[in-house]
Design a protein around this motif. Structure first.
Motif, PDB file in Angstrom:
ATOM      1  N   GLU A 151       0.874  -1.165   0.000  1.00 28.76           N
ATOM      2  CA  GLU A 151       0.000   0.000   0.000  1.00 28.76           C
ATOM      3  C   GLU A 151       0.908   1.210   0.000  1.00 28.76           C
ATOM      4  OE1 GLU A 151      -2.846  -0.049   3.209  1.00 28.76           O
ATOM      5  OE2 GLU A 151      -3.072  -2.211   3.022  1.00 28.76           O
ATOM      6  N   ALA A 152       0.721   2.102  -0.956  1.00 31.15           N
ATOM      7  CA  ALA A 152       1.553   3.294  -1.030  1.00 31.15           C
ATOM      8  C   ALA A 152       0.666   4.509  -1.236  1.00 31.15           C
ATOM      9  CB  ALA A 152       2.558   3.173  -2.174  1.00 31.15           C
ATOM     10  N   ARG A 153       1.133   5.631  -0.702  1.00 30.74           N
ATOM     11  CA  ARG A 153       0.381   6.875  -0.892  1.00 30.74           C
ATOM     12  C   ARG A 153       1.371   8.032  -1.000  1.00 30.74           C
ATOM     13  NH1 ARG A 153      -0.464   9.817   4.023  1.00 30.74           N
ATOM     14  NH2 ARG A 153       0.525   8.721   5.745  1.00 30.74           N
ATOM     15  N   ARG A 154       0.993   8.995  -1.773  1.00 34.30           N
ATOM     16  CA  ARG A 154       1.797  10.206  -1.946  1.00 34.30           C
ATOM     17  C   ARG A 154       1.517  11.110  -0.752  1.00 34.30           C
ATOM     18  NH1 ARG A 154       0.759  14.911  -5.635  1.00 34.30           N
ATOM     19  NH2 ARG A 154       2.779  15.697  -6.309  1.00 34.30           N
ATOM     20  N   ILE A 155       2.568  11.442  -0.011  1.00 36.69           N
ATOM     21  CA  ILE A 155       2.371  12.230   1.207  1.00 36.69           C
ATOM     22  C   ILE A 155       2.754  13.694   1.031  1.00 36.69           C
ATOM     23  CG2 ILE A 155       2.461  10.288   2.796  1.00 36.69           C
ATOM     24  CD1 ILE A 155       5.390  10.855   3.299  1.00 36.69           C
ATOM     25  N   ALA A 156       3.402  14.037  -0.072  1.00 36.04           N
ATOM     26  CA  ALA A 156       3.739  15.438  -0.339  1.00 36.04           C
ATOM     27  C   ALA A 156       4.038  15.618  -1.830  1.00 36.04           C
ATOM     28  CB  ALA A 156       4.948  15.873   0.489  1.00 36.04           C
ATOM     29  N   ASP A 157       3.768  16.834  -2.322  1.00 31.98           N
ATOM     30  CA  ASP A 157       4.084  17.148  -3.712  1.00 31.98           C
ATOM     31  C   ASP A 157       5.589  17.160  -3.943  1.00 31.98           C
ATOM     32  OD1 ASP A 157       1.380  17.512  -4.110  1.00 31.98           O
ATOM     33  OD2 ASP A 157       1.477  19.696  -4.042  1.00 31.98           O
ATOM     34  N   ALA A 158       6.327  17.688  -2.957  1.00 35.63           N
ATOM     35  CA  ALA A 158       7.778  17.827  -3.087  1.00 35.63           C
ATOM     36  C   ALA A 158       8.477  16.950  -2.062  1.00 35.63           C
ATOM     37  CB  ALA A 158       8.180  19.289  -2.886  1.00 35.63           C
ATOM     38  N   CYS A 159       9.664  16.537  -2.404  1.00 35.17           N
ATOM     39  CA  CYS A 159      10.474  15.720  -1.499  1.00 35.17           C
ATOM     40  C   CYS A 159      11.221  16.625  -0.529  1.00 35.17           C
ATOM     41  CB  CYS A 159      11.472  14.898  -2.298  1.00 35.17           C
ATOM     42  SG  CYS A 159      10.654  13.758  -3.439  1.00 35.17           S
ATOM     43  N   PRO A 160      11.447  16.143   0.691  1.00 32.40           N
ATOM     44  CA  PRO A 160      12.222  16.949   1.637  1.00 32.40           C
ATOM     45  C   PRO A 160      13.672  17.046   1.167  1.00 32.40           C
ATOM     46  CG  PRO A 160      11.812  14.770   2.548  1.00 32.40           C
ATOM     47  CD  PRO A 160      11.044  14.861   1.248  1.00 32.40           C
ATOM     48  N   PRO A 161      14.376  18.107   1.610  1.00 33.51           N
ATOM     49  CA  PRO A 161      15.779  18.202   1.210  1.00 33.51           C
ATOM     50  C   PRO A 161      16.569  17.029   1.806  1.00 33.51           C
ATOM     51  CG  PRO A 161      15.226  19.872   2.839  1.00 33.51           C
ATOM     52  CD  PRO A 161      13.953  19.173   2.469  1.00 33.51           C
ATOM     53  N   PRO A 162      17.649  16.617   1.137  1.00 32.69           N
ATOM     54  CA  PRO A 162      18.441  15.521   1.675  1.00 32.69           C
ATOM     55  C   PRO A 162      19.069  15.895   3.008  1.00 32.69           C
ATOM     56  CG  PRO A 162      19.404  16.368  -0.377  1.00 32.69           C
ATOM     57  CD  PRO A 162      18.152  17.137  -0.112  1.00 32.69           C
ATOM     58  N   GLU A 163      19.238  14.878   3.844  1.00 34.81           N
ATOM     59  CA  GLU A 163      19.898  15.088   5.142  1.00 34.81           C
ATOM     60  C   GLU A 163      21.337  15.512   4.894  1.00 34.81           C
ATOM     61  OE1 GLU A 163      18.705  14.680   8.368  1.00 34.81           O
ATOM     62  OE2 GLU A 163      16.722  14.458   7.484  1.00 34.81           O
ATOM     63  N   PRO A 164      21.831  16.505   5.654  1.00 35.22           N
ATOM     64  CA  PRO A 164      23.236  16.893   5.461  1.00 35.22           C
ATOM     65  C   PRO A 164      24.159  15.749   5.890  1.00 35.22           C
ATOM     66  CG  PRO A 164      22.223  18.115   7.283  1.00 35.22           C
ATOM     67  CD  PRO A 164      21.150  17.289   6.642  1.00 35.22           C
ATOM     68  N   THR A 165      25.246  15.615   5.157  1.00 30.23           N
ATOM     69  CA  THR A 165      26.230  14.595   5.482  1.00 30.23           C
ATOM     70  C   THR A 165      27.124  15.107   6.600  1.00 30.23           C
ATOM     71  OG1 THR A 165      26.206  13.887   3.189  1.00 30.23           O
ATOM     72  CG2 THR A 165      28.053  13.128   4.532  1.00 30.23           C
ATOM     73  N   PRO A 166      27.234  14.352   7.696  1.00 32.66           N
ATOM     74  CA  PRO A 166      28.095  14.825   8.794  1.00 32.66           C
ATOM     75  C   PRO A 166      29.544  14.850   8.357  1.00 32.66           C
ATOM     76  CG  PRO A 166      27.203  12.637   9.275  1.00 32.66           C
ATOM     77  CD  PRO A 166      26.589  13.091   7.979  1.00 32.66           C
ATOM     78  N   PRO A 167      30.309  15.807   8.858  1.00 29.58           N
ATOM     79  CA  PRO A 167      31.723  15.866   8.477  1.00 29.58           C
ATOM     80  C   PRO A 167      32.450  14.639   8.991  1.00 29.58           C
ATOM     81  CG  PRO A 167      31.213  17.475  10.193  1.00 29.58           C
ATOM     82  CD  PRO A 167      29.915  16.844   9.775  1.00 29.58           C
ATOM     83  N   ALA A 168      33.498  14.254   8.274  1.00 32.71           N
ATOM     84  CA  ALA A 168      34.300  13.091   8.680  1.00 32.71           C
ATOM     85  C   ALA A 168      35.006  13.388   9.989  1.00 32.71           C
ATOM     86  CB  ALA A 168      35.321  12.756   7.600  1.00 32.71           C
TER      87      ALA A 168
END
Length: 151
Positions: free
Chosen positions: A131-148
């Motif tokens: 079962e799938a549903r569209r929850i938003a028109d736009a995707c959230p921004p990607p999570e920032p990558t933590p520094p090494a």
């Protein structure tokens, strides 16, 4: 039956390839899907993912993942109804017959499938659903990558 969740993820993307257009099937956006193995054992997995306009055909035609490659000689995705019949094969050569039906709108997708395979010489049949549903028109921004971390 550890491979069952991988097959469920593949089932989330069942439908035809090629000529399918996003406007007549599902809309791009941020989607949430719940994949369930209903029998012979019960398992469930919910995930959220971004489906871009370029990903719509892949989502609909790409029922393959790192565990299974699937082909569907019978696949109809028309008029709000889904019908399919095919086979998924694992990397180790295990074949799983899949036959399913369901419905879709531009913002929803529902599929129930009968699956059958052989394991250690025993025939195993099961049932799975997505079962799938569209929850938003736009995707959230990607999570920032933590520094090494510095050593």
């Amino acid at each position: 039956m550890k491979a069952a969740p991988a097959l469920l993820i593949a089932l989330a993307a069942l439908a035809p390839a090629g000529a399918v257009q996003a406007a007549t099937t599902i809309l791009p956006g941020y989607w949430e899907s719940t994949n369930r193995l209903l029998s012979p054992i019960k398992q469930s997995k919910t995930e959220k993912r971004c489906i871009t306009p370029a990903d719509v055909d892949k989502f609909l035609a790409g029922p393959s993942n790192r565990h299974y490659a699937c082909t569907y000689p019978t696949k109809v995705f028309s008029g709000g109804r889904i019908t399919l019949k095919g086979t998924c094969v694992s990397k180790k050569g295990r074949k799983v017959a899949v036959q399913g039906s369901g419905s879709y709108t531009p913002t929803s997708f529902n599929l129930t499938a009968e699956i059958a395979t052989e394991f250690l010489g025993l025939d195993i049949a099961g049932k799975a659903s997505t079962e799938a549903r569209r929850i938003a028109d736009a995707c959230p921004p990607p999570e920032p990558t933590p520094p090494a971390a510095a050593n």
